[in-house]
Design a protein around this motif. Structure first.
Motif, PDB file in Angstrom:
ATOM      1  N   GLU A   1       0.830  -1.208   0.000  1.00 48.83           N
ATOM      2  CA  GLU A   1       0.000   0.000   0.000  1.00 48.83           C
ATOM      3  C   GLU A   1       0.863   1.255   0.000  1.00 48.83           C
ATOM      4  N   ALA A   2       1.864   1.278   0.856  1.00 47.52           N
ATOM      5  CA  ALA A   2       2.743   2.447   0.932  1.00 47.52           C
ATOM      6  C   ALA A   2       3.500   2.647  -0.375  1.00 47.52           C
ATOM      7  N   MET A   3       3.982   1.553  -0.975  1.00 48.14           N
ATOM      8  CA  MET A   3       4.753   1.659  -2.211  1.00 48.14           C
ATOM      9  C   MET A   3       3.896   2.205  -3.349  1.00 48.14           C
ATOM     10  N   VAL A   4       2.696   1.647  -3.529  1.00 54.24           N
ATOM     11  CA  VAL A   4       1.846   2.074  -4.643  1.00 54.24           C
ATOM     12  C   VAL A   4       1.357   3.502  -4.436  1.00 54.24           C
ATOM     13  N   VAL A   5       0.977   3.831  -3.220  1.00 52.04           N
ATOM     14  CA  VAL A   5       0.501   5.190  -2.937  1.00 52.04           C
ATOM     15  C   VAL A   5       1.626   6.203  -3.168  1.00 52.04           C
TER      16      VAL A   5
END
Length: 358
Positions: A68-72
């Protein structure tokens, strides 16, 4: 210009005085309640199948939050804002509960990464995904790695059950060391493969069967049921989809139940209290994004899932069918919504789609 100002004033006044009522449910609150509701089942699964379940949940949650953190970040959005809604945590939690207790770390990595990146963010993120992300990740690894996905440990109290925390860690994260673990088929798989023994003989000859639904599975499903009732009480979702699914499974099991002979497919109680029935009914098909939206639509959606779950269990190639049934009904959800729109206040009938001007 005065006319524009007058309209703006009227619009602003209407916005301030209209009888709007704000609900208490926010995404963060709903997701935190879902996490709380899974705790009894997580404890039950850890008791009956060892520390591997708890390790899976923690590992899958870390992967989900990382993805989630990477894609966001790549989308140039606020990382803290998206992580704080807990939706990624719930996806990791559900996959950790669904995967076998000693699933290797790389299998969980593939399942959760696919669920988050492809199942959720490829379609635009939370609220845009047409399929349940957790079930997409689960089906991917189930089809790709059937041997690892069917390696369930014997339940607590049976020979081969391993409750050692270190052995569970070394089985999931080998680090050069391997721990041999005895795997055992689930009660649903044993019943599906049975061709000669009567139900009574099967129960007596196979140690995995105990009580109504198999050793451990009764209490695990009751724990999911308790969590689901809690969520309905807190008005996280309505009762329609779970009741539709459970009623359909019970009806199908009753219609095709042939007693205790070797051709028996299991009693209604067996199908309701074994496998992923209650997990699917209260934590999977109640996804508000990928399911139907009206109450009547949720009943139909749940019933469709229940029918397909029983069909896959009984005549399909997999012992449980919650993931496949959910994804198939996700595709049917827009059509169900189209034909089950509620009547708008002030209209004599529901408006199904845009009117044809031709």
């Amino acid at each position: 210009m005065p006319l524009i100002n007058s309209r703006s004033s009227i619009t602003r006044k209407a916005r301030e005085t209209s009888p709007h009522k704000l609900g208490q449910n926010t995404t963060q609150r709903v997701m935190s309640l879902v996490v709380m509701a899974t705790i009894p089942a997580l404890i039950a699964q850890t008791i009956f199948f060892g520390w591997g379940t708890l390790i899976n949940v923690l590992w899958c949650s870390v992967i989900a939050l990382g993805c989630e953190a990477m894609v966001v970040t790549l989308r140039k959005r606020s990382v803290s804002f998206y992580l704080n809604d807990y939706s990624a945590l719930v996806t990791g939690l559900l996959l950790g509960l669904a995967l076998p207790p000693f699933a290797p770390f790389w299998l969980s990595l593939i399942a959760v990464s696919f669920a988050m990146v492809i199942g959720k963010h490829l379609y635009g993120g939370l609220g845009q995904n047409p399929f349940n992300p957790a079930m997409l990740g689960y089906v991917l690894v189930l089809i790709s790695f059937p041997r690892e996905m069917t390696a369930w440990l014997p339940p607590m109290g049976l020979e081969g059950h391993n409750s050692s925390l270190m052995d569970a860690v070394l089985s999931i994260f080998p680090w050069g060391n391997t721990v041999d673990a005895i795997s055992m088929a689930t009660p649903l798989d044993v019943l599906r493969e049975n061709k000669s023994l009567t139900i009574n003989e099967l129960w007596e000859s196979n140690p995995v069967f105990d009580g109504l639904a198999g050793r451990g599975w009764l209490w695990i499903n009751l724990a999911y049921l308790a969590g689901g009732v809690f969520l309905i009480w807190r008005k996280v979702f309505t009762w329609h989809a779970p009741v539709g699914m459970l009623a359909a499974i019970a009806v199908m099991a009753t219609l095709f139940w042939s007693g205790t002979g070797s051709d028996s497919h299991g009693s209604p109680l067996f199908h309701l209290l074994s496998g992923a029935t209650m997990l699917g009914a209260f934590f999977i098909i109640t996804d508000p994004v990928s399911g139907a939206t009206s109450n009547r639509g949720r009943l139909i959606f749940g019933a469709g899932v229940g029918i397909m779950v029983y069909v896959i269990r009984t005549w399909g190639g997999y012992p449980d069918g919650v993931a496949f049934a959910t994804l198939l009904m996700n595709m049917a959800a827009p059509t169900i919504d189209y034909y089950t729109q509620p009547r708008t206040y002030g209209h004599s009938k529901a408006n199904k789609g845009l009117p044809n001007k031709d």
